[in-house]
Design an enzyme around this catalytic site. Structure first.
Site, mmCIF file in Angstrom:
data_model
loop_
_atom_site.group_PDB
_atom_site.id
_atom_site.type_symbol
_atom_site.label_atom_id
_atom_site.label_comp_id
_atom_site.label_asym_id
_atom_site.label_seq_id
_atom_site.Cartn_x
_atom_site.Cartn_y
_atom_site.Cartn_z
ATOM 1 N N SER A 139 -4.170 -14.285 41.031
ATOM 2 C CA SER A 139 -4.214 -15.090 42.259
ATOM 3 C C SER A 139 -3.282 -16.282 42.084
ATOM 4 C CB SER A 139 -5.644 -15.593 42.495
ATOM 5 O OG SER A 139 -5.653 -16.614 43.460
ATOM 6 N N TYR A 152 -12.812 -20.456 40.410
ATOM 7 C CA TYR A 152 -12.208 -19.118 40.566
ATOM 8 C C TYR A 152 -10.813 -19.093 39.928
ATOM 9 C CZ TYR A 152 -9.785 -15.468 43.365
ATOM 10 O OH TYR A 152 -9.041 -14.399 43.791
#
Ligand SMILES: NC(=O)c1ccc[n+]([C@@H]2O[C@H](COP(=O)([O-])OP(=O)(O)OC[C@H]3O[C@@H](n4cnc5c(N)ncnc54)[C@H](OP(=O)(O)O)[C@@H]3O)[C@@H](O)[C@H]2O)c1
Length: 231
Positions: A139, A152
């Site tokens: 990501s 995250y």
């Protein structure tokens, strides 16, 4: 036919990638926790005429990981492992001052520990493939500091580093950490509900993955939108 294991293959990016590989004749093992959604999705994939084994379970469970690799072996081996299943650690995402530590542990367990556990389980088959490949889904939050994406993002940064070291330790494999860019999926909606932004579909980033598989560039980190240009 080549065989792939795709975690989180019931929806979003995992399903889009599974559909594209099925369309190219790959045999597939797909996994997710919600059995009905997974089975529906697998049924759609079987329409392509390939063999699709759906194994419901949680990637944090070692028995589930072993079942995925055993299913691949039953299909003849394993050429591609896609570690795609992920959790956010807080839904919606929150600033670090209120990030639940249990949520961070859950994100690390699913996004990092389980991903490595699956690689360890799969390595004997991947080493035996002529073109063993590991893709971990990263990501932008792994590399950039965006407010609320800290927990995250930390898990994805750890995943990137595992992939980088794995690539050094396993020169016979290709190991790619791929940042697909923002996509319109349930995960993004849970992270930042109803923000009114329009995002690309998971299907729109799949050609970048197919190009990686076709061209087999060196192991490393590949990020959208440059994914299509770089490989
Ligand atoms: N969407 C974005 O903008 C974006 C951006 C960058 C990176 N990513 C990454 O892209 C990947 C796919 O996400 P997505 O956006 O496509 O999300 P999604 O549509 O919510 O799909 C997530 C998939 O993972 C499965 N899953 C989640 N936790 C699991 C677990 N513990 N064990 C087994 N399966 C599990 C889900 O099914 P169940 O819930 O039934 O288990 C589902 O199949 C993730 O790695 C995510 O971090 C997404």
């Amino acid at each position: 036919m080549p065989v792939a294991v795709i975690t989180g293959g019931s929806k979003g990016l995992g399903r889009a990638l599974a559909a594209a590989l099925a369309g190219r004749g790959w045999d597939l093992v797909v996994s997710a926790r919600t059995a009905e959604v997974l089975e529906r999705s697998a049924e759609g994939l079987r329409g392509h005429g390939t063999r699709v084994v759906a194994v419901a379970g949680d990637v944090t469970d070692a028995g589930h990981r072993a079942a995925l690799v055993a299913a691949a072996e039953g299909l003849g081996g394993l050429d591609l492992l896609v570690s795609n299943a992920s959790v956010l650690g807080a839904e919606p995402l929150v600033r670090l001052d209120s990030q639940p530590l249990a949520g961070l542990r859950a994100a690390l367990e699913t996004n990092v520990v389980a991903a490595l556990g699956l690689v360890q389980e799969a390595l004997p088959l991947l080493r035996g493939s002529g073109a063993g490949t590991v893709i971990v889904i990263s990501s932008e939050a792994a590399a950039e500091a965006y407010e609320t994406w800290g927990g995250y993002g930390a898990s994805k940064a750890a995943l990137d580093q595992l992939a980088a070291v794995l690539a050094v330790e396993e020169p016979g494999l290709r190991v790619w950490a791929v940042d697909p860019g923002d996509m319109d999926t349930d995960l993004y909606e849970a992270a930042v509900p109803a923000d009114g932004e329009v995002r690309p579909t998971p299907e729109s980033v799949v050609p970048g993955f197919l190009r990686l598989l076709d061209r087999r560039p060196v192991s490393g980190r590949y990020a959208a939108p440059a994914l299509l240009d770089r490989v």
